[in-house]
Design an enzyme around this catalytic site. Structure first.
Site, PDB file in Angstrom:
ATOM      1  N   SER A   1       0.875  -1.179   0.000  1.00  0.00           N
ATOM      2  CA  SER A   1       0.000   0.000   0.000  1.00  0.00           C
ATOM      3  C   SER A   1       0.909   1.225   0.000  1.00  0.00           C
ATOM      4  O   SER A   1       2.111   1.103   0.289  1.00  0.00           O
ATOM      5  CB  SER A   1      -0.854  -0.026   1.275  1.00  0.00           C
ATOM      6  OG  SER A   1      -1.411   1.244   1.550  1.00  0.00           O
TER       7      SER A   1
ATOM      8  N   TYR B   1      -2.531  -0.456  10.545  1.00  0.00           N
ATOM      9  CA  TYR B   1      -2.546  -0.881   9.132  1.00  0.00           C
ATOM     10  C   TYR B   1      -1.220  -0.502   8.468  1.00  0.00           C
ATOM     11  O   TYR B   1      -0.622  -1.312   7.741  1.00  0.00           O
ATOM     12  CB  TYR B   1      -3.729  -0.204   8.425  1.00  0.00           C
ATOM     13  CG  TYR B   1      -3.844  -0.497   6.936  1.00  0.00           C
ATOM     14  CD1 TYR B   1      -4.477  -1.652   6.485  1.00  0.00           C
ATOM     15  CD2 TYR B   1      -3.345   0.392   5.978  1.00  0.00           C
ATOM     16  CE1 TYR B   1      -4.604  -1.923   5.120  1.00  0.00           C
ATOM     17  CE2 TYR B   1      -3.459   0.130   4.620  1.00  0.00           C
ATOM     18  CZ  TYR B   1      -4.101  -1.023   4.195  1.00  0.00           C
ATOM     19  OH  TYR B   1      -4.213  -1.281   2.840  1.00  0.00           O
TER      20      TYR B   1
HETATM   21  P1  NDP Z   1     -11.827  -5.612   0.006  1.00  0.00           P
HETATM   22  O1  NDP Z   1     -12.274  -5.457   1.413  1.00  0.00           O
HETATM   23  O2  NDP Z   1     -12.706  -5.125  -1.092  1.00  0.00           O
HETATM   24  O3  NDP Z   1     -11.476  -7.154  -0.294  1.00  0.00           O
HETATM   25  C1  NDP Z   1     -10.687  -7.881   0.584  1.00  0.00           C
HETATM   26  C2  NDP Z   1     -10.845  -9.349   0.257  1.00  0.00           C
HETATM   27  O4  NDP Z   1     -10.029 -10.107   1.152  1.00  0.00           O
HETATM   28  C3  NDP Z   1     -12.256  -9.842   0.402  1.00  0.00           C
HETATM   29  O5  NDP Z   1     -12.566 -10.572  -0.760  1.00  0.00           O
HETATM   30  C4  NDP Z   1     -12.235 -10.736   1.635  1.00  0.00           C
HETATM   31  O6  NDP Z   1     -13.135 -11.796   1.432  1.00  0.00           O
HETATM   32  C5  NDP Z   1     -10.777 -11.203   1.647  1.00  0.00           C
HETATM   33  N1  NDP Z   1     -10.281 -11.543   2.967  1.00  0.00           N
HETATM   34  C6  NDP Z   1     -10.274 -10.767   4.075  1.00  0.00           C
HETATM   35  N2  NDP Z   1      -9.760 -11.435   5.117  1.00  0.00           N
HETATM   36  C7  NDP Z   1      -9.436 -12.672   4.655  1.00  0.00           C
HETATM   37  C8  NDP Z   1      -8.893 -13.823   5.248  1.00  0.00           C
HETATM   38  N3  NDP Z   1      -8.550 -13.850   6.555  1.00  0.00           N
HETATM   39  N4  NDP Z   1      -8.686 -14.924   4.485  1.00  0.00           N
HETATM   40  C9  NDP Z   1      -9.014 -14.920   3.175  1.00  0.00           C
HETATM   41  N5  NDP Z   1      -9.553 -13.854   2.554  1.00  0.00           N
HETATM   42  C10 NDP Z   1      -9.762 -12.747   3.291  1.00  0.00           C
HETATM   43  O7  NDP Z   1     -10.402  -4.917  -0.050  1.00  0.00           O
HETATM   44  P2  NDP Z   1      -9.518  -4.348  -1.260  1.00  0.00           P
HETATM   45  O8  NDP Z   1      -9.802  -5.088  -2.498  1.00  0.00           O
HETATM   46  O9  NDP Z   1      -9.624  -2.875  -1.254  1.00  0.00           O
HETATM   47  O10 NDP Z   1      -8.068  -4.698  -0.722  1.00  0.00           O
HETATM   48  C11 NDP Z   1      -7.299  -5.786  -1.206  1.00  0.00           C
HETATM   49  C12 NDP Z   1      -5.846  -5.581  -0.775  1.00  0.00           C
HETATM   50  O11 NDP Z   1      -5.365  -4.361  -1.321  1.00  0.00           O
HETATM   51  C13 NDP Z   1      -5.643  -5.485   0.743  1.00  0.00           C
HETATM   52  O12 NDP Z   1      -4.436  -6.125   1.083  1.00  0.00           O
HETATM   53  C14 NDP Z   1      -5.544  -3.988   0.974  1.00  0.00           C
HETATM   54  O13 NDP Z   1      -4.823  -3.693   2.131  1.00  0.00           O
HETATM   55  C15 NDP Z   1      -4.808  -3.567  -0.289  1.00  0.00           C
HETATM   56  N6  NDP Z   1      -4.929  -2.159  -0.649  1.00  0.00           N
HETATM   57  C16 NDP Z   1      -6.138  -1.598  -0.957  1.00  0.00           C
HETATM   58  C17 NDP Z   1      -6.196  -0.273  -1.355  1.00  0.00           C
HETATM   59  C18 NDP Z   1      -7.460   0.388  -1.751  1.00  0.00           C
HETATM   60  O14 NDP Z   1      -7.430   1.594  -2.037  1.00  0.00           O
HETATM   61  N7  NDP Z   1      -8.574  -0.302  -1.815  1.00  0.00           N
HETATM   62  C19 NDP Z   1      -4.996   0.554  -1.430  1.00  0.00           C
HETATM   63  C20 NDP Z   1      -3.781  -0.140  -1.065  1.00  0.00           C
HETATM   64  C21 NDP Z   1      -3.763  -1.445  -0.702  1.00  0.00           C
HETATM   65  P3  NDP Z   1     -13.890 -12.562   2.644  1.00  0.00           P
HETATM   66  O15 NDP Z   1     -14.350 -11.498   3.606  1.00  0.00           O
HETATM   67  O16 NDP Z   1     -14.991 -13.307   1.970  1.00  0.00           O
HETATM   68  O17 NDP Z   1     -12.875 -13.490   3.234  1.00  0.00           O
END
Ligand code: NDP
Length: 255
Positions: free
Chosen positions: A146, A159
């Protein structure tokens, strides 16, 4: 047509946290460049629906439901994928969570959940998959950092700590595994609109601040991360290792 250097034909990619958001966008992007993909999340419903949509578009998509914080479940799922679907060529460690609160009031349980998911999850899945990649002497691991791998903001210090750790864990994985033929790199996205930061997107004060703070003058889109992922997943990056590629509209280049 995809140049052979960037082609992912015949490759299998596991993308954690790919039922929605960035993970799903990256899985779709890899699939469009020829890879078969394994979607993961804790929800069978969202991963199943996403895989169904990909298949209807003619892509090859599988599902592996597991929690990245549970090492036994991770190990078992990786063994099952390798046995029943095929060797994992590409791993994207994308699953991640956010929790916002003033640091002096930050709940202990949320601190632990952040560390378990954002850091230990990358370690667990990385280790389980790398063991197979090392035996084959090839493999691509892409961790999702990030802009908070580099910078902090009020209310998200834990975070930022986890994403700083992802950056250095990427270097550490490179230090241990590059000699076995693996390339381990990270993509550090700027602000892209997903469920994780919907509250920020809906906050006009934050959105105005962000667009002024970002040299590109706007939020990013999930599909703008695909080019970096295809590069780091393909032969095009065969000597790129331990690197964190910021895809952030210039945020980390400026004060
Ligand atoms: P979302 O919340 O939209 O998606 C996160 C996904 O991770 C969900 O599909 C969730 O599915 C899954 N997830 C969460 N916990 C677990 C777990 N313990 N095991 C397996 N799957 C898990 O987030 P984003 O798409 O925005 O973020 C994705 C990545 O990108 C993260 O690492 C975030 O930190 C990073 N990021 C995002 C940014 C942004 O602007 N959006 C910017 C920079 C980095 P479920 O709940 O069904 O398990």
């Amino acid at each position: 047509m995809t140049a052979p250097l960037f082609s992912l034909e015949g490759r299998l990619a596991l993308v954690t946290g790919s039922g929605q958001g960035i993970g799903l966008g990256l899985a779709e992007g890899l699939a469009e460049h020829g890879a078969a993909v394994v979607l993961n999340g804790r929800s069978a419903e969202s991963t199943g629906n996403a895989a169904g949509a990909l298949r209807r578009r003619g892509r090859t998509a599988h599902v592996a439901v597991f929690d990245v914080t549970d090492f036994d479940a991770v190990d078992e799922a990786v063994e099952r994928i390798e046995r029943d679907i095929g060797p994992i060529d590409i791993l994207i460690n994308n699953a991640g969570i956010q929790h916002r609160a003033p640091l002096d009031e930050f709940p202990e349980a949320e601190w632990r959940r952040l560390i378990d998911t954002n850091v230990s999850g990358v370690f667990h899945v990385g280790k389980a998959v790398a063991r197979h990649m090392i035996a084959r002497r090839r493999g691509k691991i892409i961790n999702i950092g990030s802009v908070q791998s580099e910078l902090a903001r009020p209310r998200i210090a834990p975070y930022a700590a986890t994403k700083g750790a992802v950056r250095n864990l990427t270097r550490g994985m490179c230090a241990d595994w590059a000699r076995h033929g693996l390339q381990v790199n990270a993509i550090a996205p700027g602000y892209v609109r997903t469920a994780l930061n919907e509250a920020l997107f809906e906050d006009p004060e934050f959105s105005t601040w962000l667009t002024q703070r970002t040299p590109a003058g706007r939020w990013g889109n999930v599909d703008e991360l695909v080019g970096a992922a295809v590069f780091l997943a393909s032969d095009a990056s065969s000597f790129v290792n331990g690197h964190t590629l910021y895809v952030d509209g210039g945020v980390t280049a400026t004060v």
